[in-house]
Motif scaffolding. Structure first.
Motif, mmCIF file in Angstrom:
data_model
loop_
_atom_site.group_PDB
_atom_site.id
_atom_site.type_symbol
_atom_site.label_atom_id
_atom_site.label_comp_id
_atom_site.label_asym_id
_atom_site.label_seq_id
_atom_site.Cartn_x
_atom_site.Cartn_y
_atom_site.Cartn_z
ATOM 1 N N ARG A 84 0.862 -1.187 0.000
ATOM 2 C CA ARG A 84 0.000 0.000 0.000
ATOM 3 C C ARG A 84 0.900 1.238 0.000
ATOM 4 N N ILE A 85 0.987 1.859 -1.147
ATOM 5 C CA ILE A 85 1.892 2.998 -1.324
ATOM 6 C C ILE A 85 1.083 4.195 -1.804
ATOM 7 N N ASP A 86 1.093 5.260 -1.024
ATOM 8 C CA ASP A 86 0.418 6.491 -1.436
ATOM 9 C C ASP A 86 1.190 7.135 -2.576
ATOM 10 N N ARG A 87 0.474 7.848 -3.396
ATOM 11 C CA ARG A 87 1.086 8.488 -4.559
ATOM 12 C C ARG A 87 1.623 9.882 -4.188
ATOM 13 N N ASP A 88 2.519 10.348 -5.091
ATOM 14 C CA ASP A 88 3.040 11.723 -5.025
ATOM 15 C C ASP A 88 3.764 12.022 -3.703
ATOM 16 N N ILE A 89 4.560 11.082 -3.247
ATOM 17 C CA ILE A 89 5.417 11.330 -2.084
ATOM 18 C C ILE A 89 6.846 11.463 -2.594
ATOM 19 N N SER A 90 7.421 12.630 -2.395
ATOM 20 C CA SER A 90 8.780 12.899 -2.869
ATOM 21 C C SER A 90 9.678 13.262 -1.688
ATOM 22 N N VAL A 91 10.933 12.851 -1.787
ATOM 23 C CA VAL A 91 11.921 13.165 -0.758
ATOM 24 C C VAL A 91 13.158 13.716 -1.430
ATOM 25 N N SER A 92 14.002 14.341 -0.629
ATOM 26 C CA SER A 92 15.259 14.874 -1.138
ATOM 27 C C SER A 92 16.369 13.884 -0.807
ATOM 28 N N GLY A 93 17.103 13.440 -1.827
ATOM 29 C CA GLY A 93 18.164 12.479 -1.570
ATOM 30 C C GLY A 93 18.726 11.887 -2.838
ATOM 31 N N GLU A 94 19.288 10.689 -2.725
ATOM 32 C CA GLU A 94 19.925 10.008 -3.846
ATOM 33 C C GLU A 94 19.148 8.743 -4.164
ATOM 34 N N THR A 95 18.784 8.582 -5.433
ATOM 35 C CA THR A 95 17.943 7.465 -5.855
ATOM 36 C C THR A 95 18.598 6.121 -5.553
ATOM 37 N N ALA A 96 19.879 5.992 -5.849
ATOM 38 C CA ALA A 96 20.553 4.701 -5.677
ATOM 39 C C ALA A 96 20.557 4.271 -4.212
ATOM 40 N N TRP A 107 4.061 -6.899 4.735
ATOM 41 C CA TRP A 107 3.361 -5.673 4.371
ATOM 42 C C TRP A 107 4.380 -4.577 4.063
ATOM 43 N N VAL A 108 4.089 -3.800 3.042
ATOM 44 C CA VAL A 108 4.893 -2.625 2.692
ATOM 45 C C VAL A 108 3.935 -1.452 2.552
ATOM 46 N N THR A 109 4.112 -0.433 3.385
ATOM 47 C CA THR A 109 3.256 0.753 3.322
ATOM 48 C C THR A 109 4.129 2.000 3.278
ATOM 49 N N LEU A 110 3.657 2.968 2.544
ATOM 50 C CA LEU A 110 4.321 4.270 2.459
ATOM 51 C C LEU A 110 3.243 5.336 2.507
ATOM 52 N N GLN A 111 3.274 6.155 3.555
ATOM 53 C CA GLN A 111 2.250 7.170 3.755
ATOM 54 C C GLN A 111 2.884 8.466 4.233
ATOM 55 N N LYS A 112 2.149 9.545 4.012
ATOM 56 C CA LYS A 112 2.593 10.836 4.515
ATOM 57 C C LYS A 112 2.259 10.966 5.995
ATOM 58 N N GLN A 113 3.141 11.617 6.723
ATOM 59 C CA GLN A 113 2.936 11.922 8.132
ATOM 60 C C GLN A 113 2.893 13.446 8.255
ATOM 61 N N GLY A 114 1.722 14.005 8.099
ATOM 62 C CA GLY A 114 1.617 15.458 8.074
ATOM 63 C C GLY A 114 2.072 15.996 6.728
ATOM 64 N N ASN A 115 2.532 17.245 6.723
ATOM 65 C CA ASN A 115 2.937 17.890 5.473
ATOM 66 C C ASN A 115 4.423 17.771 5.179
ATOM 67 N N ARG A 116 5.230 17.423 6.164
ATOM 68 C CA ARG A 116 6.674 17.506 5.981
ATOM 69 C C ARG A 116 7.405 16.180 6.126
ATOM 70 N N ARG A 117 6.720 15.112 6.494
ATOM 71 C CA ARG A 117 7.401 13.837 6.673
ATOM 72 C C ARG A 117 6.569 12.713 6.076
#
Length: 402
Positions: free
Chosen positions: A283-295, A319-329
């Motif tokens: 379950r992976i939410d869309r449009d979550i971007s982070v600053s870093g290195e892809t590799a 289970w694999v989940t990726l969600q936003k935690q507020g606006n900044r994390r």
């Protein structure tokens, strides 16, 4: 080495403290002495401006604070007149010695140490005026100040020495910890390399024995290849850990679509989970971007997914989940059904070469993956931790979003 480092730390600190205390106390003594001398000379100058005016002896003005007396001397050095209330001025020999010592110096001001007197000489066309003041109280004040400074200096030195010794332990603790970790790392790496090397050498020696058949030699060669691959995998992980552990190494900053990266990272693992009879829930939410290195972020996903694959119970679920935690994390969670991890192992699970199941070392698990994952997360200004309850082992990763 740590003791020498602590000793150097204490010595440097105490050298600085000693210099600072010496300078501060020296300045206090110097300015106190200069102030007392300035006040005494100012008083004497005031007296010399009107040496024989009528009034109460030694009470000639507000500036007069010290006992004094005045001698009027002719140009030939003969005593003409005296003035002063606190001294016996009838001793001509005493007064003659004072006159000789005052005129022996070319300076108008001076101190006669033997009598604790300061003199001021003023000349006129017809006579010389000598003003003497008693500096016994000034000398006593400076002696007391010297003793006080020495006491405070010794007390301050002792206090700062104790503080410096305590601080040295605190200051070198990270170095001591790093030193211990380095020694432990070398010992663990040597231990992990020792077993495959022993197996390789043993099988190589057996292959050279003509008593064994070609079939046995083929088995020996197979063992050598398996151990060689394990050694290569271990060396690659050690190099990767060294790169991620390098304090000067920083990930290439760029905006990474973490949602897409996580989804793509899961795809190669789906067949592996299926082959082992495991269920994978994503379950992976869309449009979550982070600053870093892809590799590096890709490597982080691979480590966590591989860990879930290896340690899942037969027929279990991951289970694999990726969600936003507020606006900044954002929070990435990879968890699987498996044997409960004891609390003492939860605390150490990110340490290098630490394995909950020691038998896993023979299947290519060297206990370095989670250490590499932790370094990657730290480099991306995030946090990582593990939890284990109700038969589910969970790994949490929080990263700042952009």
């Amino acid at each position: 080495m740590i003791r020498k480092l602590r000793f150097k730390f204490v010595m440097i600190n105490m050298s600085i403290v000693t210099i600072m205390l010496g300078v501060i106390l020296g300045l206090v003594f110097y300015f106190t002495r200069a102030n007392l001398e300035t006040e005494s000379i100012a008083m004497m100058q005031n007296i010399a401006s009107q040496p024989f005016h009528p009034g109460i002896p030694n009470e000639s003005g507000g500036e007069v604070r010290l006992p004094y007396f005045i001698l009027q001397v002719s140009p030939r050095g003969e005593l003409i007149a005296t003035s002063g209330g606190y001294y016996d001025l009838s001793n001509d020999a005493f007064l003659s010695d004072l006159i000789d010592m005052a005129f022996a110096s070319p300076k108008a001001f001076g101190v006669i140490e033997g009598y604790h007197l300061r003199y001021y000489r003023v000349g006129t066309p017809i006579d010389q005026c000598l003003v003497f003041t008693d500096i016994s109280s000034e000398v006593a004040t400076l002696d007391h100040l010297t003793k006080t400074c020495l006491f405070l200096g010794g007390l301050g030195f002792g206090v700062f020495l104790a503080i410096s010794i305590l601080l040295s332990g605190w200051a070198v603790r990270p170095v001591e910890l790093a030193w211990k970790q380095q020694r432990q790392f070398v010992a663990d790496a040597s231990h992990e390399l020792k077993t495959p090397l022993t197996v390789i050498m043993t099988n190589a020696e057996l292959m050279s024995d003509p008593e064994y058949s070609e079939a046995y030699k083929a088995r020996f060669l197979s063992h050598i290849l398996v151990m060689s691959r394990q050694m290569r995998e271990l060396i690659e992980q050690l190099l990767e850990l060294a790169r991620t552990d390098n304090a000067e190494s920083r990930p290439t900053v760029g905006t990474v679509d973490f949602s897409r990266l996580a989804a793509n990272a899961v795809l190669p693992f789906e067949p592996a989970f299926f082959e082992k009879g495991l269920r994978l829930d994503v379950r992976i939410d869309r449009d979550i971007s982070v600053s870093g290195e892809t590799a590096l972020l890709q490597r982080l996903m691979d480590i966590l997914l591989d860990n879930a694959l290896k340690y899942s119970s037969p027929g279990g679920t991951a289970w694999v989940t990726l969600q936003k935690q507020g606006n900044r994390r954002c929070r990435l969670v990879v968890k699987n059904q498996g044997e409960r991890i004891p609390p003492e192992d939860i605390k150490n699970i990110f340490k290098r070469f630490y394995r909950v199941d020691r038998a896993r070392s023979r299947d290519g698990s060297f206990g370095l993956g989670l250490s590499i994952a932790e370094n990657i997360v730290v480099q991306h200004r995030g946090s990582i931790w593990a939890e284990s309850e109700d038969g589910v082992n969970s790994f949490f990763v929080e990263l700042p979003c952009v």
